[in-house]
Design a protein around this motif. Structure first.
Motif, PDB file in Angstrom:
ATOM      1  N   GLY A 199     -11.124 -11.354  11.856  1.00  3.29           N
ATOM      2  CA  GLY A 199     -10.522 -11.738  10.583  1.00  3.29           C
ATOM      3  C   GLY A 199      -9.079 -11.313  10.467  1.00  3.29           C
ATOM      4  N   ALA A 200      -8.588 -11.354   9.226  1.00  2.00           N
ATOM      5  CA  ALA A 200      -7.191 -11.043   8.956  1.00  2.00           C
ATOM      6  C   ALA A 200      -6.902  -9.568   9.212  1.00  2.00           C
ATOM      7  N   ILE A 201      -5.639  -9.290   9.503  1.00  2.00           N
ATOM      8  CA  ILE A 201      -5.190  -7.920   9.725  1.00  2.00           C
ATOM      9  C   ILE A 201      -5.320  -7.114   8.437  1.00  2.00           C
ATOM     10  N   ALA A 202      -5.857  -5.911   8.535  1.00  2.00           N
ATOM     11  CA  ALA A 202      -5.910  -4.970   7.417  1.00  2.00           C
ATOM     12  C   ALA A 202      -5.565  -3.593   7.949  1.00  2.00           C
ATOM     13  N   SER A 203      -4.941  -2.778   7.110  1.00  2.00           N
ATOM     14  CA  SER A 203      -4.537  -1.439   7.513  1.00  2.00           C
ATOM     15  C   SER A 203      -5.196  -0.396   6.615  1.00  2.00           C
ATOM     16  N   ASP A 204      -4.747   0.837   6.729  1.00  2.00           N
ATOM     17  CA  ASP A 204      -5.317   1.953   5.982  1.00  2.00           C
ATOM     18  C   ASP A 204      -4.196   2.839   5.465  1.00  2.00           C
ATOM     19  N   TRP A 205      -4.525   3.754   4.533  1.00  4.18           N
ATOM     20  CA  TRP A 205      -3.521   4.631   3.938  1.00  4.18           C
ATOM     21  C   TRP A 205      -2.702   5.363   4.992  1.00  4.18           C
ATOM     22  N   HIS A 206      -3.345   5.798   6.055  1.00  2.00           N
ATOM     23  CA  HIS A 206      -2.692   6.685   7.018  1.00  2.00           C
ATOM     24  C   HIS A 206      -1.733   5.935   7.922  1.00  2.00           C
ATOM     25  N   ASN A 207      -2.190   4.832   8.510  1.00  2.00           N
ATOM     26  CA  ASN A 207      -1.302   4.059   9.376  1.00  2.00           C
ATOM     27  C   ASN A 207      -0.176   3.397   8.585  1.00  2.00           C
ATOM     28  N   ALA A 208      -0.439   3.038   7.321  1.00  2.00           N
ATOM     29  CA  ALA A 208       0.546   2.290   6.534  1.00  2.00           C
ATOM     30  C   ALA A 208       1.642   3.170   5.947  1.00  2.00           C
ATOM     31  N   LYS A 210       4.027   4.967   7.355  1.00  2.00           N
ATOM     32  CA  LYS A 210       5.335   4.743   7.983  1.00  2.00           C
ATOM     33  C   LYS A 210       5.791   3.290   7.870  1.00  2.00           C
ATOM     34  N   LEU A 211       4.975   2.476   7.228  1.00  2.00           N
ATOM     35  CA  LEU A 211       5.388   1.124   6.875  1.00  2.00           C
ATOM     36  C   LEU A 211       5.995   1.107   5.477  1.00  2.00           C
ATOM     37  N   GLY A 212       5.766   2.182   4.710  1.00  2.00           N
ATOM     38  CA  GLY A 212       6.305   2.267   3.359  1.00  2.00           C
ATOM     39  C   GLY A 212       5.257   2.257   2.274  1.00  2.00           C
ATOM     40  N   PHE A 213       3.987   2.137   2.618  1.00  2.00           N
ATOM     41  CA  PHE A 213       2.935   2.160   1.612  1.00  2.00           C
ATOM     42  C   PHE A 213       3.006   3.477   0.831  1.00  2.00           C
ATOM     43  N   ASP A 214       2.949   3.386  -0.502  1.00  2.00           N
ATOM     44  CA  ASP A 214       3.074   4.557  -1.364  1.00  2.00           C
ATOM     45  C   ASP A 214       1.710   5.208  -1.518  1.00  2.00           C
ATOM     46  N   VAL A 215       1.498   6.333  -0.820  1.00  2.00           N
ATOM     47  CA  VAL A 215       0.192   6.979  -0.864  1.00  2.00           C
ATOM     48  C   VAL A 215      -0.013   7.762  -2.149  1.00  2.00           C
TER      49      VAL A 215
END
Length: 471
Positions: A199-208, A210-215
Motif C-alpha cells: 500500500g501507500a507509504i506511511a511513516s511514524d513519529w520517530h522516523n518523521a 528529521k522530516l519536520g514532523f512536530d512531535v
C-alpha cells in the motif's frame, strides 16, 4: 527573509511556546495467547529480525543479513527488499504462522524518492543514507540551495536544518531537478513496510522527526505545509502514525507465500537506535542507552524535550516522556578498517588497563569513508584522527576505545547542558557492549553505573514495539 516565510524570530518563538498535544490512546492492545510479533532492524551494518511471543520471550532469531563494509553507505532499495524477504524466509514456518504484527526499524534520516506506485523513482539513483550530507554530496549547488531555504523558513535550532536531515535531502533532490508530480518521500523503514503491505507509504513519529514532523503537536507544522517549503513538499510527505499503531495489513499474497497469520498487520516502526533502547529495558527517567555499533548513538529518557541542531541534539517522543539524544558518525567502524578481528579485539582488550590513561587521548574515530560529523561536535569538514599510532596493537586499540568513549561522554554532557533530565544509568547495546574492559573505561568517564543491556538486539526492540506498542 522571504515574505513567503515567517521571520526567524517568530518561528523560534512559535517553536518554543508550542504546547504539547496529549498522547493519543492506543487502538491496538498488546498481543495475547499464542500470537507473536515480528520485528526487523535495518541497521548500519546489516539486517536482523526477531519474533517474540506475548510474554516478550524470543521465539525465533535467525542469523542476520550483512551489508558488508562497502555496502553500509552504498545501498539500493533492492538490497533492502532482498534482506527483508531472505530474513522472512529464514524464520521457521511454525513461528511465521503465529505472527500477527510486524514492525520495522531503520537508520534515522535514510530515505529515497518513490513514484506513484511506491517503486523507487527510477531517475533519482540510490537511496540517500543516514550520513549523506547535502552540503558535501548533493549534485552541484542543490544542497546549498536546500540548506539556505531551511535557514530562511524553519525554526532556529530545528533538526531539519542539519545537512543530513530527510527534509534537506528532499529539498536537494528538488533543486537538483524539480520533483515530478508522482514523486514522494519514503524513509528506509517506511519503504520496507510498504513492501509488506503493498500500500501507500506511511511513516511514524520517530522516523518523521528529521522530516519536520512536530512531535509536540503531532502534526506537520505550517512552515512545512505552507510557504516556500510547502510549495515543494506539499503532497510528497508520508502519513504519520504513532509507533506500534496500524499502518495496514500485510498483502494477501505475502501472507499466503510465507504462511503468516491471517490478518497480520504492519504497524508504525521506529529508528534503529530507538529500537535498541526498547530492547535494553531502560524504563526510568535518567536511564540511558548507548548503542556502540558502526556508529555511536545515545538516548536518554527525560521528563522534558531538548533540541538544538547546532549541537546535533534532538528529542523523540516516547508516550508522555522524551528520548533526548543524538547520533555520531564516529564509532566501531574504524576497528574493522584498522584490521581488528573479533578474536584480536577480545585478546588485546584483556591487556588493557581500563582505568589507565591511553598513550594518545586526542583520537577522533571517524571512518575513513566519512567526511563530516553530526554529534556531539557538528563539523561538516571533520575527518578521523587516529594518529600517532603506538607500536603496540593493544595500545592502539586502547587509544581508539578511549576516543569512542570520549565521544559518548561528550554526548551526554551536551544533553545536560540543554536541560535534559540528569543521567543516572547507562545501558549499552551494539557489538561494543560485549567488551568488559571497555565498559569499565566508559563507566569511569561517564561517572554513573554502566553495564551491558539485558538484550542488545534492536530487532528484539522492534518486535516488542509490534507486540506491546511504545512511544
Amino acid at each position: 527573509p522571504s515574505q513567503e516565510c515567517a521571520p526567524r524570530a517568530m518561528l523560534t518563538a512559535l517553536a518554543s511556546s508550542c504546547s504539547i498535544a496529549p498522547t493519543p490512546p492506543r487502538t491496538l492492545p498488546p498481543i495475547t495467547g499464542n500470537a507473536c510479533a515480528l520485528g526487523y532492524d535495518f541497521g548500519t551494518s546489516g539486517v536482523r529480525c526477531a519474533i517474540v511471543d506475548a510474554s516478550g520471550e524470543i521465539v525465533a532469531n535467525p542469523p542476520g543479513y550483512s551489508w558488508g563494509v562497502a555496502g553500509e553507505r552504498a545501498q539500493e532499495a533492492s538490497d533492502w527488499e532482498e534482506a527483508l524477504f531472505s530474513q522472512l524466509a529464514a524464520l521457521p514456518a511454525d513461528a511465521r504462522a503465529r505472527v500477527s504484527r510486524i514492525a520495522v526499524s531503520g537508520t534515522s534520516g535514510s530515505m529515497l524518492l518513490v513514484d506513484g506506485d511506491g517503486a523507487p523513482a527510477a531517475s533519482r539513483g540510490s537511496p540517500r543514507m543516514y550520513d549523506f550530507s547535502v552540503s558535501k554530496q548533493a549534485v552541484g549547488d542543490s544542497g546549498e540551495a536546500a540548506l539556505a531555504l531551511l535557514r530562511r523558513c524553519t525554526p532556529e535550532g530545528h533538526p531539519v536544518r542539519s545537512a543530513t536531515s530527510a527534509l534537506a535531502k528532499l529539498l536537494a533532490y528538488h533543486f537538483e531537478s524539480p520533483l515530478a508530480g508522482s514523486e514522494r518521500l519514503a524513509h528506509q523503514a517506511d519503504y520496507v513496510a510498504s513492501r509488506l503491505t503493498g500500500g501507500a507509504i506511511a511513516s511514524d513519529w520517530h522516523n518523521a522527526l528529521k522530516l519536520g514532523f512536530d512531535v509536540r503537536a503531532l502534526r506537520y507544522p505550517e512552515w512545512l505545509t505552507g510557504g516556500e517549503i510547502g510549495e515543494i513538499a506539499r503532497g510528497r510527505l508520508p502519513r504519520v502514525v504513532r509507533p506500534g499503531e496500524p499502518i495496514g495489513p500485510v498483502s494477501d499474497k505475502l501472507v499466503a507465500k510465507y504462511g503468516l497469520a491471517s490478518g497480520c498487520l504492519v504497524v508504525g516502526g521506529t529508528t534503529d537506535s530507538i529500537a535498541a533502547f526498547l530492547a535494553a529495558g531502560a524504563d526510568s527517567v535518567g536511564d540511558a542507552v548507548t548503542s556502540l555499533g558502526s556508529t555511536v548513538a545515545i538516548k536518554l529518557l527525560s521528563d522534558v524535550p531538548a533540541d538544538d541542531a547546532s549541537t546535533g541534539v534532538y528529542s523523540h517522543r516516547l508516550g508522555d516522556r522524551w528520548l533526548v539524544g543524538g547520533a555520531s558518525n564516529a564509532g566501531c567502524a574504524v576497528l574493522r578498517e584498522q584490521g581488528f578481528s573479533g578474536d584480536e579485539l577480545a585478546r588485546l582488550s584483556e591487556e588493557i588497563d581500563p582505568l589507565a590513561q591511553p598513550p594518545c587521548t586526542d583520537y577522533y574515530p571517524l571512518s575513513s569513508l566519512v567526511v563530516g560529523e553530526r554529534f556531539p561536535r557538528p563539523d561538516e569538514s571533520a575527518v578521523g584522527v587516529l594518529e600517532p599510532v603506538p607500536e603496540s596493537r593493544a595500545a592502539f586499540l586502547h587509544c581508539i576505545l578511549h576516543g569512542i568513549a570520549k565521544v559518548e561522554t561528550e554526548g551526554y554532557e551536551a544533553l545536560a547542558a540543554l536541560g535534559a533530565s540528569e543521567l543516572r544509568r547507562v545501558l549499552t547495546s551494539g557489538g561494543g557492549s560485549q567488551n568488559a574492559q571497555w565498559t569499565v573505561m566508559r563507566q569511569a568517564l561517564l561517572g554513573v553505573p554502566t553495564s551491558r543491556a539485558a538484550n542488545i538486539d534492536a530487532a528484539y526492540g522492534a518486535a516488542l514495539l509490534a507486540a506491546r506498542g511504545a512511544g
